[in-house]
Design a protein around this motif. Structure first.
Motif, PDB file in Angstrom:
ATOM      1  N   GLY A 116       2.122   0.337   6.359  1.00 22.80           N
ATOM      2  CA  GLY A 116       3.309   0.567   7.933  1.00 22.80           C
ATOM      3  C   GLY A 116       2.508   0.067   9.085  1.00 22.80           C
ATOM      4  O   GLY A 116       2.133   1.102  10.269  1.00 22.80           O
ATOM      5  N   ARG A 117       2.837  -1.130   9.488  1.00 21.50           N
ATOM      6  CA  ARG A 117       1.802  -1.425  10.399  1.00 21.50           C
ATOM      7  C   ARG A 117       2.861  -2.051  11.880  1.00 21.50           C
ATOM      8  O   ARG A 117       2.726  -2.203  13.028  1.00 21.50           O
ATOM      9  CB  ARG A 117       1.756  -3.474   9.798  1.00 21.50           C
ATOM     10  N   SER A 118       3.886  -1.720  11.552  1.00 21.04           N
ATOM     11  CA  SER A 118       5.613  -1.642  12.465  1.00 21.04           C
ATOM     12  C   SER A 118       4.744  -0.561  13.109  1.00 21.04           C
ATOM     13  O   SER A 118       5.066   1.047  13.018  1.00 21.04           O
ATOM     14  CB  SER A 118       6.782  -1.411  11.794  1.00 21.04           C
ATOM     15  N   PRO A 119       5.804  -0.654  14.303  1.00 19.94           N
ATOM     16  CA  PRO A 119       5.757   0.660  15.627  1.00 19.94           C
ATOM     17  C   PRO A 119       6.390   1.861  14.824  1.00 19.94           C
ATOM     18  O   PRO A 119       6.301   2.630  15.898  1.00 19.94           O
ATOM     19  CB  PRO A 119       6.369  -0.528  16.663  1.00 19.94           C
ATOM     20  N   SER A 120       7.715   1.336  14.687  1.00 18.47           N
ATOM     21  CA  SER A 120       8.035   2.359  13.464  1.00 18.47           C
ATOM     22  C   SER A 120       8.124   2.885  13.411  1.00 18.47           C
ATOM     23  O   SER A 120       8.238   4.528  12.942  1.00 18.47           O
ATOM     24  CB  SER A 120      10.015   2.255  13.343  1.00 18.47           C
ATOM     25  N   MET A 121       6.799   2.803  12.184  1.00 16.81           N
ATOM     26  CA  MET A 121       5.878   3.804  10.951  1.00 16.81           C
ATOM     27  C   MET A 121       4.775   4.634  11.853  1.00 16.81           C
ATOM     28  O   MET A 121       4.655   5.407  10.885  1.00 16.81           O
ATOM     29  CB  MET A 121       5.948   2.816  10.171  1.00 16.81           C
ATOM     30  N   GLN A 122       4.530   3.786  13.106  1.00 13.75           N
ATOM     31  CA  GLN A 122       3.070   4.383  13.669  1.00 13.75           C
ATOM     32  C   GLN A 122       3.145   6.041  13.727  1.00 13.75           C
ATOM     33  O   GLN A 122       2.227   6.671  13.650  1.00 13.75           O
ATOM     34  CB  GLN A 122       3.267   4.205  15.383  1.00 13.75           C
ATOM     35  N   ILE A 123       4.263   6.468  14.622  1.00 12.19           N
ATOM     36  CA  ILE A 123       4.824   8.078  14.955  1.00 12.19           C
ATOM     37  C   ILE A 123       4.212   8.551  13.269  1.00 12.19           C
ATOM     38  O   ILE A 123       4.020   9.511  13.554  1.00 12.19           O
ATOM     39  CB  ILE A 123       5.859   8.054  15.968  1.00 12.19           C
ATOM     40  N   HIS A 178      10.178  12.247  10.497  1.00 13.22           N
ATOM     41  CA  HIS A 178      11.482  11.571  10.227  1.00 13.22           C
ATOM     42  C   HIS A 178      11.000   9.651  10.195  1.00 13.22           C
ATOM     43  O   HIS A 178      10.263   9.150  10.813  1.00 13.22           O
ATOM     44  CB  HIS A 178      12.372  11.178  11.073  1.00 13.22           C
ATOM     45  N   LEU A 179      11.706   9.895   8.603  1.00 15.30           N
ATOM     46  CA  LEU A 179      10.352   8.219   8.269  1.00 15.30           C
ATOM     47  C   LEU A 179      11.825   7.394   8.658  1.00 15.30           C
ATOM     48  O   LEU A 179      13.206   7.033   8.644  1.00 15.30           O
ATOM     49  CB  LEU A 179      10.631   8.370   6.674  1.00 15.30           C
ATOM     50  N   PRO A 180      12.119   6.092   8.961  1.00 13.87           N
ATOM     51  CA  PRO A 180      12.796   4.660   9.410  1.00 13.87           C
ATOM     52  C   PRO A 180      13.181   4.428   8.737  1.00 13.87           C
ATOM     53  O   PRO A 180      12.901   4.125   7.274  1.00 13.87           O
ATOM     54  CB  PRO A 180      11.704   3.996  10.718  1.00 13.87           C
ATOM     55  N   LEU A 181      14.579   3.731   8.753  1.00 12.86           N
ATOM     56  CA  LEU A 181      14.998   3.024   7.593  1.00 12.86           C
ATOM     57  C   LEU A 181      14.092   1.203   7.305  1.00 12.86           C
ATOM     58  O   LEU A 181      13.148   1.092   8.220  1.00 12.86           O
ATOM     59  CB  LEU A 181      16.286   1.906   8.071  1.00 12.86           C
ATOM     60  N   LEU A 182      14.230   0.777   6.137  1.00 14.03           N
ATOM     61  CA  LEU A 182      13.312  -0.747   6.166  1.00 14.03           C
ATOM     62  C   LEU A 182      14.027  -1.764   6.557  1.00 14.03           C
ATOM     63  O   LEU A 182      12.843  -2.145   7.737  1.00 14.03           O
ATOM     64  CB  LEU A 182      14.075  -0.861   4.323  1.00 14.03           C
ATOM     65  N   GLU A 183      15.244  -1.190   7.553  1.00 14.81           N
ATOM     66  CA  GLU A 183      15.445  -2.421   8.011  1.00 14.81           C
ATOM     67  C   GLU A 183      15.147  -2.336   9.622  1.00 14.81           C
ATOM     68  O   GLU A 183      15.160  -3.979  10.560  1.00 14.81           O
ATOM     69  CB  GLU A 183      17.321  -2.251   8.079  1.00 14.81           C
ATOM     70  N   GLU A 184      14.403  -0.955  10.086  1.00 18.57           N
ATOM     71  CA  GLU A 184      13.552  -0.928  11.285  1.00 18.57           C
ATOM     72  C   GLU A 184      12.087  -1.396  11.167  1.00 18.57           C
ATOM     73  O   GLU A 184      11.367  -0.975  12.083  1.00 18.57           O
ATOM     74  CB  GLU A 184      14.164   0.734  11.591  1.00 18.57           C
ATOM     75  N   ARG A 185      11.484  -1.026   9.652  1.00 16.91           N
ATOM     76  CA  ARG A 185       9.727  -1.921   9.923  1.00 16.91           C
ATOM     77  C   ARG A 185      10.130  -3.340   9.238  1.00 16.91           C
ATOM     78  O   ARG A 185       9.678  -3.367   8.019  1.00 16.91           O
ATOM     79  CB  ARG A 185       9.971  -0.650   9.601  1.00 16.91           C
ATOM     80  N   GLN A 186      11.170  -3.682   9.748  1.00 20.56           N
ATOM     81  CA  GLN A 186      11.038  -5.625   8.939  1.00 20.56           C
ATOM     82  C   GLN A 186       9.627  -6.131   8.183  1.00 20.56           C
ATOM     83  O   GLN A 186       9.034  -7.348   7.494  1.00 20.56           O
ATOM     84  CB  GLN A 186      11.829  -6.452   8.766  1.00 20.56           C
ATOM     85  N   GLU A 187       8.681  -6.161   9.741  1.00 23.15           N
ATOM     86  CA  GLU A 187       7.660  -6.392   9.754  1.00 23.15           C
ATOM     87  C   GLU A 187       6.310  -5.971   8.102  1.00 23.15           C
ATOM     88  O   GLU A 187       6.208  -6.655   8.347  1.00 23.15           O
ATOM     89  CB  GLU A 187       6.285  -5.688  11.325  1.00 23.15           C
ATOM     90  N   ASP A 188       7.376  -4.793   7.714  1.00 25.96           N
ATOM     91  CA  ASP A 188       6.449  -4.080   6.385  1.00 25.96           C
ATOM     92  C   ASP A 188       6.758  -5.143   4.969  1.00 25.96           C
ATOM     93  O   ASP A 188       6.009  -4.392   4.304  1.00 25.96           O
ATOM     94  CB  ASP A 188       6.359  -2.895   6.452  1.00 25.96           C
ATOM     95  N   ILE A 189       7.786  -5.858   5.098  1.00 24.72           N
ATOM     96  CA  ILE A 189       8.408  -6.230   4.098  1.00 24.72           C
ATOM     97  C   ILE A 189       7.386  -6.891   3.574  1.00 24.72           C
ATOM     98  O   ILE A 189       7.721  -7.594   2.389  1.00 24.72           O
ATOM     99  CB  ILE A 189       9.609  -6.909   4.699  1.00 24.72           C
ATOM    100  N   PRO A 190       7.084  -8.111   4.240  1.00 23.39           N
ATOM    101  CA  PRO A 190       6.059  -8.716   3.809  1.00 23.39           C
ATOM    102  C   PRO A 190       4.706  -7.988   2.816  1.00 23.39           C
ATOM    103  O   PRO A 190       4.267  -8.739   1.756  1.00 23.39           O
ATOM    104  CB  PRO A 190       5.128 -10.048   4.232  1.00 23.39           C
ATOM    105  N   GLN A 191       3.980  -6.857   3.866  1.00 25.01           N
ATOM    106  CA  GLN A 191       3.027  -6.575   2.927  1.00 25.01           C
ATOM    107  C   GLN A 191       3.460  -5.312   1.437  1.00 25.01           C
ATOM    108  O   GLN A 191       2.813  -5.511   0.564  1.00 25.01           O
ATOM    109  CB  GLN A 191       2.228  -5.916   4.014  1.00 25.01           C
ATOM    110  N   LEU A 192       5.058  -5.092   1.294  1.00 26.67           N
ATOM    111  CA  LEU A 192       5.872  -4.511   0.635  1.00 26.67           C
ATOM    112  C   LEU A 192       5.679  -5.666  -0.471  1.00 26.67           C
ATOM    113  O   LEU A 192       5.468  -4.783  -1.359  1.00 26.67           O
ATOM    114  CB  LEU A 192       7.077  -3.670   1.254  1.00 26.67           C
ATOM    115  N   THR A 193       6.243  -6.391  -0.380  1.00 24.87           N
ATOM    116  CA  THR A 193       6.998  -7.117  -1.001  1.00 24.87           C
ATOM    117  C   THR A 193       5.576  -7.769  -1.956  1.00 24.87           C
ATOM    118  O   THR A 193       5.028  -7.877  -2.949  1.00 24.87           O
ATOM    119  CB  THR A 193       7.437  -8.776  -0.937  1.00 24.87           C
TER     120      THR A 193
END
Length: 550
Positions: free
Chosen positions: A244-251, A402-417
């Motif tokens: 969860g490096r994206s800003p939307s995952m920090q909260i 509240h957990l964000p949608l994946l499209e709201e945290r695209q920065e995490d897609i490389p690490q998730l992959t």
């Protein structure tokens, strides 16, 4: 058959005896080493029948069979023992021309090793020290030899299995063919093989082996159980495991860390596949309850009767099977209620009663379970419609995440992959990497099931890789087929909906009409209807019952 002078010179230089015969068994070549070993002059041997020079020769047999014989021990008339190989000679048309024998003296030959008594002792030692159970009988059915493994095994077996041993030997003696018997059930896993003992074309008995795999099967089951346990341990997420490096995952991550420091109920919201259960596990595993059990209850997939037993048990300590498991001390950990919006209204009162008991900390109330709930539906909508208790809503909403949608945290897609590919590599002993163009393509994709869908896409794509392929490329990508948005016939007509109603009712009417039309389109097939609408079958049944479309 003739040899050139050059070839004869080469063959004479070899330190092996060489005899070549034609198809009529007449000697056409007899080198100097052969003359020395056989004790017959070269000039006298050539032209004679092989049996005149070597009366026990096997070369005529090789001409008859066309088969080679390698590394055989052979006694010459000169009382010398040699190691011999015999090979047939063919022309280009595969027609037999003759045969050749290559032999050399066995200088280190120890005759005692090949005496009958020595060989018998050697065979007996091998049979007695082998792990497999072995039994040998003669042609009359008389037992000739059994090893200790066989006797120990037979003593421990039931009568029916022991009888099968005799039957198998008897079949071999009758048919002169090999036979097999296999028994595999929960108690026993064995394989018996019996072979005819043939000497010079005559049946001399039966040789039987028994392999008992019962203990091995048991160990394999235990190993499977251990692997399941390890997989369960691997699911014990902590916050550091969550990407969860994206800003939307920090909260959400900060809120979860705070939630792990107290015992208040937690409400985790998020669309399907965003990781609600994973966050619930992390809260539990970072709390002071981490050494107790984490129990997941799906309000969507669990029957109403089971849910009632669990909730009654949590409140009263009921001794029913499911409720007792939750109520016992070992369950004084965390209960995660997934899809809380699907909990029937009657059971919501029981959950509210449990939470009130927890708040009052009554002396008679021994249970100390923490409640975490999750929902992918809009709980406020259910609240407005009267499908969810207002008091329960406020009880559960003390900590709302509240957990964000994946499209709201695209920065995490490389690490998730990378993480999902590493799991694939670990499970399949592979070393696959991902091309950058694949990462870019995955970033642009529209996910309806979020992280769960990303994982499914990668799993489908990775299984397409050949063993020799080491990089997941764009040609391997398998995107999951989505429900078509071109099904315009499913959309309600304007006259079907009255606009003079609150928004919540309009939404429900719209949903009811779409579900009804989809059901009609699929001739009442609920599985196909659920697939068309992008719903789980369970969720579809819930909506059918809600709108009276069953």
């Amino acid at each position: 058959m003739q040899f050139s002078v050059q070839i004869q010179d080469i063959l004479n230089e070899m330190n092996q005896g060489i005899i070549v015969i034609d198809k009529n068994s007449a000697i056409v070549f007899f080198n100097e080493e052969a003359a020395d070993l056989v004790g017959f002059a070269e000039s006298e041997a050539v032209g004679k029948h092989i049996m005149e020079v070597v009366p026990t020769s096997g070369l005529p047999r090789v001409i008859r069979t066309g088969k080679k014989e390698t590394e055989k021990l052979f006694d010459l008339e000169s009382n010398r023992k040699v190691r011999i190989s015999r090979l047939p000679l063919f022309n280009k048309k595969k027609q037999i021309l003759g045969a050749i024998a290559l032999f050399s003296s066995v200088s280190d030959y120890n005759e005692e090793w090949f005496e009958k008594e020595t060989m018998q002792a050697l065979v007996e030692m091998l049979v007695q020290n082998i792990d497999a159970a072995i039994s040998i009988i003669d042609e009359k059915g008389k037992s000739m030899m059994k090893n200790s493994a066989y006797e120990n095994w037979a003593d421990s077996m039931e009568e029916g299995v022991n009888e099968q041993l005799k039957v198998l030997h008897h079949k071999v003696l009758q048919t002169r063919r090999a036979h097999q018997y296999i028994k595999n059930n929960n108690q026993l896993s064995i394989k018996m093989n019996a072979f005819p003992v043939m000497i010079n074309g005559k049946l001399k008995g039966s040789f039987q082996t028994v392999h008992d795999y019962t203990q091995l099967e048991k160990l394999q089951k235990e190993l499977k159980g251990a692997r399941s346990f390890i997989r369960a341990l691997e699911e014990k997420y902590i916050f550091d495991d969550i990407i969860g490096r994206s800003p939307s995952m920090q909260i959400p991550l900060q809120q979860c860390r705070l939630a792990s420091n107290n015992d208040y109920p937690v409400f985790i919201r998020g669309a399907a596949g965003t990781g609600k259960k994973m966050f619930a596990r992390a809260i539990h595993n970072e709390s002071n309850r981490k050494y107790n059990r984490f129990f997941v209850i799906s309000c969507l997939d669990t029957s109403e009767k089971e849910l009632e037993e669990i909730l009654i048990g949590m409140v009263k300590g009921n001794d029913r099977k499911v409720a007792q498991a939750v109520y016992q001390k070992e369950w004084q950990g965390t209960v995660y209620l997934d899809e809380i919006s699907c909990l029937p209204l009657a059971l919501q009162y029981k959950l509210l009663s449990f939470l009130q008991c927890m708040d009052k900390k009554e002396k008679s109330f021994r249970n100390n379970v923490r409640i975490i709930v999750g929902s992918s539906e809009n709980i406020e909508k259910a609240l407005i419609n009267g499908d969810f208790l207002e008091e329960l809503y406020y009880k559960l909403n003390k900590i709302s995440i509240h957990l964000p949608l994946l499209e709201e945290r695209q920065e995490d897609i490389p690490q998730l992959t990378k993480k999902f590919v590493q799991l694939f590599n670990h499970d399949n002993a592979r070393n696959v990497s991902v091309a950058q163009e694949v990462i870019e393509k995955l970033k642009l994709y529209s996910y309806s099931e979020n992280v769960k869908e990303l994982k499914a896409i990668l799993q489908l794509s990775l299984v397409k890789l050949q063993k020799k392929e080491k990089v997941l490329g764009i040609n391997h990508l398998c995107f999951i087929e989505k429900i078509s948005t071109d099904n315009k016939e499913l959309l309600p007509k304007k006259e079907d909906i009255s606009e003079d109603k609150p928004l919540s009712l309009l939404v429900e009417e719209y949903e009811k009409i779409i579900i009804g039309k989809a059901l009609t389109k699929n001739d009442g097939n609920k599985t196909l209807t659920a697939k068309l609408l992008g719903l789980s079958v369970r969720n579809l049944y819930y909506k059918l019952e809600k709108y009276g479309l069953g």
